[in-house]
Design a protein around this motif. Structure first.
Motif, PDB file in Angstrom:
ATOM      1  N   LEU A 112      56.690  49.828  -5.858  1.00 28.45           N
ATOM      2  CA  LEU A 112      56.109  51.004  -5.204  1.00 28.45           C
ATOM      3  C   LEU A 112      55.860  50.834  -3.705  1.00 28.45           C
ATOM      4  O   LEU A 112      56.057  51.799  -2.951  1.00 28.45           O
ATOM      5  N   PRO A 113      55.425  49.661  -3.219  1.00 31.26           N
ATOM      6  CA  PRO A 113      55.252  49.536  -1.766  1.00 31.26           C
ATOM      7  C   PRO A 113      56.542  49.756  -0.980  1.00 31.26           C
ATOM      8  O   PRO A 113      56.504  50.127   0.193  1.00 31.26           O
ATOM      9  N   GLN A 114      57.677  49.540  -1.620  1.00 33.12           N
ATOM     10  CA  GLN A 114      58.953  49.758  -0.939  1.00 33.12           C
ATOM     11  C   GLN A 114      59.374  51.224  -0.975  1.00 33.12           C
ATOM     12  O   GLN A 114      60.217  51.641  -0.174  1.00 33.12           O
ATOM     13  N   LEU A 115      58.785  51.995  -1.900  1.00 32.19           N
ATOM     14  CA  LEU A 115      59.218  53.372  -2.095  1.00 32.19           C
ATOM     15  C   LEU A 115      58.214  54.418  -1.606  1.00 32.19           C
ATOM     16  O   LEU A 115      58.575  55.334  -0.864  1.00 32.19           O
ATOM     17  N   HIS A 163      69.812  56.036 -16.740  1.00 30.88           N
ATOM     18  CA  HIS A 163      69.162  54.898 -16.099  1.00 30.88           C
ATOM     19  C   HIS A 163      69.845  54.618 -14.758  1.00 30.88           C
ATOM     20  O   HIS A 163      71.073  54.536 -14.689  1.00 30.88           O
ATOM     21  N   GLN A 164      69.048  54.476 -13.724  1.00 36.46           N
ATOM     22  CA  GLN A 164      69.543  54.095 -12.403  1.00 36.46           C
ATOM     23  C   GLN A 164      69.013  52.708 -12.074  1.00 36.46           C
ATOM     24  O   GLN A 164      67.825  52.524 -11.852  1.00 36.46           O
ATOM     25  N   ARG A 165      69.917  51.703 -12.075  1.00 38.57           N
ATOM     26  CA  ARG A 165      69.480  50.340 -11.786  1.00 38.57           C
ATOM     27  C   ARG A 165      69.082  50.211 -10.326  1.00 38.57           C
ATOM     28  O   ARG A 165      69.787  50.664  -9.435  1.00 38.57           O
ATOM     29  N   ALA A 279      65.092  49.334 -13.562  1.00 42.53           N
ATOM     30  CA  ALA A 279      65.787  50.618 -13.449  1.00 42.53           C
ATOM     31  C   ALA A 279      64.814  51.781 -13.534  1.00 42.53           C
ATOM     32  O   ALA A 279      63.689  51.646 -14.023  1.00 42.53           O
ATOM     33  N   ILE A 280      65.272  52.931 -13.043  1.00 40.29           N
ATOM     34  CA  ILE A 280      64.536  54.186 -13.207  1.00 40.29           C
ATOM     35  C   ILE A 280      65.157  54.937 -14.372  1.00 40.29           C
ATOM     36  O   ILE A 280      66.375  55.143 -14.412  1.00 40.29           O
ATOM     37  N   THR A 281      64.329  55.332 -15.312  1.00 39.43           N
ATOM     38  CA  THR A 281      64.776  56.101 -16.471  1.00 39.43           C
ATOM     39  C   THR A 281      64.332  57.544 -16.305  1.00 39.43           C
ATOM     40  O   THR A 281      63.197  57.815 -15.915  1.00 39.43           O
ATOM     41  N   TYR A 282      65.231  58.486 -16.619  1.00 41.07           N
ATOM     42  CA  TYR A 282      64.917  59.896 -16.441  1.00 41.07           C
ATOM     43  C   TYR A 282      65.801  60.721 -17.367  1.00 41.07           C
ATOM     44  O   TYR A 282      66.787  60.225 -17.930  1.00 41.07           O
ATOM     45  N   LYS A 283      65.432  61.976 -17.544  1.00 41.68           N
ATOM     46  CA  LYS A 283      66.293  62.872 -18.295  1.00 41.68           C
ATOM     47  C   LYS A 283      67.583  63.083 -17.515  1.00 41.68           C
ATOM     48  O   LYS A 283      67.666  62.766 -16.332  1.00 41.68           O
ATOM     49  N   THR A 301      68.839  54.787  -2.340  1.00 38.77           N
ATOM     50  CA  THR A 301      69.146  54.376  -0.972  1.00 38.77           C
ATOM     51  C   THR A 301      68.471  53.055  -0.620  1.00 38.77           C
ATOM     52  O   THR A 301      69.096  52.133  -0.081  1.00 38.77           O
ATOM     53  N   ILE A 302      67.174  52.949  -0.923  1.00 34.31           N
ATOM     54  CA  ILE A 302      66.409  51.760  -0.546  1.00 34.31           C
ATOM     55  C   ILE A 302      66.902  50.515  -1.277  1.00 34.31           C
ATOM     56  O   ILE A 302      66.982  49.417  -0.695  1.00 34.31           O
ATOM     57  N   PHE A 303      67.260  50.659  -2.540  1.00 36.14           N
ATOM     58  CA  PHE A 303      67.688  49.512  -3.318  1.00 36.14           C
ATOM     59  C   PHE A 303      69.202  49.425  -3.434  1.00 36.14           C
ATOM     60  O   PHE A 303      69.733  48.762  -4.334  1.00 36.14           O
ATOM     61  N   ALA A 304      69.924  50.079  -2.518  1.00 35.03           N
ATOM     62  CA  ALA A 304      71.389  50.109  -2.593  1.00 35.03           C
ATOM     63  C   ALA A 304      71.984  48.708  -2.606  1.00 35.03           C
ATOM     64  O   ALA A 304      72.966  48.442  -3.311  1.00 35.03           O
ATOM     65  N   SER A 305      71.407  47.795  -1.844  1.00 30.61           N
ATOM     66  CA  SER A 305      71.962  46.423  -1.775  1.00 30.61           C
ATOM     67  C   SER A 305      71.878  45.731  -3.117  1.00 30.61           C
ATOM     68  O   SER A 305      72.675  44.841  -3.425  1.00 30.61           O
ATOM     69  N   GLY A 306      70.919  46.140  -3.945  1.00 33.63           N
ATOM     70  CA  GLY A 306      70.803  45.534  -5.259  1.00 33.63           C
ATOM     71  C   GLY A 306      71.774  46.062  -6.261  1.00 33.63           C
ATOM     72  O   GLY A 306      71.893  45.569  -7.372  1.00 33.63           O
TER      73      GLY A 306
END
Length: 308
Positions: A112-115, A163-165, A279-283, A301-306
């Motif tokens: 969360l501090p990164q987002l 899921h978005q890793r 990952a982020i899980t969503y409908k 965008t923020i975690f694109a490098s990962g």
């Protein structure tokens, strides 16, 4: 086209002028209206409320107590309406709404501090709500619509979920030095089982997605520690291990945020033997509201490098 409070605005102007001039005729002239029209508007409002707004026995004319009260309250109401109107116009072209995010407390310290600061900077009109519950309930909470997004390590394979890793996390064994064998070599720590078999051990509760991976790892490596405590918070487990209560396994990202005592040994677990996809899980994307979509896009965008 008439706007809300248009009639009240007109009467407020009339009563304001009368309080200054003491005359209906001068009020009508100052407002570029006819005297009969001014008188009719005042009497119409007096009839509606059943009170006199002007003391006609006084010369020059004065407002009655009811008239003063009406004028004061309507002026406040009109100002409040104008503020609302101006604020709404300010939202034009700006994303507004609310995004509700489910996240494990330990993982929240890392992700969360990164987002959130950047998200709030970009979308100050979006309200952010955090929802904390066991990982086993998070997927169902997404499906039920109780939360928009869940950030975690556990995945539920349901066609209604995506899921978005964000990144892949490692893990480490944190063990008090007193529990290490005498011949321990940090450069060649050996198998985890030889370090923790029969030793005091701290786990997360069973409803944790990370703990499920730890349990699987311990089974695969034939490790059999002596569990002395289960806690719902990995930060607590790490702090207690650092204090010497027992060994524990925590995500590598959590270690980057915390300090451990000097008499505690950190043993990184080999990858890919142990790794966790955060990952982020969503409908399905088509069901996401605009606020949640913006949060998901920023996370990508923020975690694109990962995700390379």
């Amino acid at each position: 086209m008439a706007t809300p409070l248009n009639h009240e605005r007109q009467l407020v102007d009339i009563l304001t002028e009368i309080s200054h001039t003491g005359s209906v005729s001068r009020t009508a002239a100052n407002l570029f209206m006819t005297q009969p029209t001014v008188s009719k508007l005042i009497r119409s409002q007096e009839k509606q409320y059943g009170v006199a707004l002007i003391d006609r026995a006084q010369h020059p004319l004065r407002l009655t107590y009811a008239g003063e009260y009406y004028l004061d309250q309507m002026q406040q109401l009109i100002r409040s309406y104008q503020n609302v109107s101006n604020n709404l116009k300010g939202y034009a072209g700006t994303t507004v709404g609310r995004v509700t995010i489910g996240v494990n407390p330990s993982l929240a310290r890392v992700v969360l501090p990164q987002l959130l600061p950047e998200f709030h900077r970009r979308f100050p009109q979006i309200q952010i709500r955090l929802f904390e519950q066991s990982a086993s309930n998070m997927a169902q909470a997404v499906l039920n619509g109780d939360i928009d997004l869940n950030i975690g390590t556990a995945r539920t394979y349901d066609e209604s979920l995506e899921h978005q890793r964000l990144f892949t996390d490692g893990a480490a064994l944190v063990i008090p030095v007193r529990l290490l064998p005498e011949n321990f070599d940090a450069t060649h720590p050996g198998k985890v089982a030889t370090l923790i078999n029969g030793q005091d051990f701290i786990e997360e509760t069973d409803d944790s997605g990370f703990q499920r991976m730890v349990t699987s790892y311990l089974t695969q490596t034939e490790s059999d520690p002596n569990v002395v405590l289960r806690t719902p918070n990995l930060t607590t487990a790490l702090q207690l291990a650092s204090a010497g209560l027992g060994a524990t396994i925590v995500p590598a990202s959590l270690l980057a945020e915390q300090t451990v005592e000097a008499d505690t040994q950190i043993v990184p677990l080999p990858i890919p033997e142990f790794q966790a996809d955060v990952a982020i899980t969503y409908k399905t994307a088509a069901q996401l509201n605009e606020a949640a979509t913006e949060f998901l896009n920023l996370a990508r965008t923020i975690f694109a490098s990962g995700n390379d």
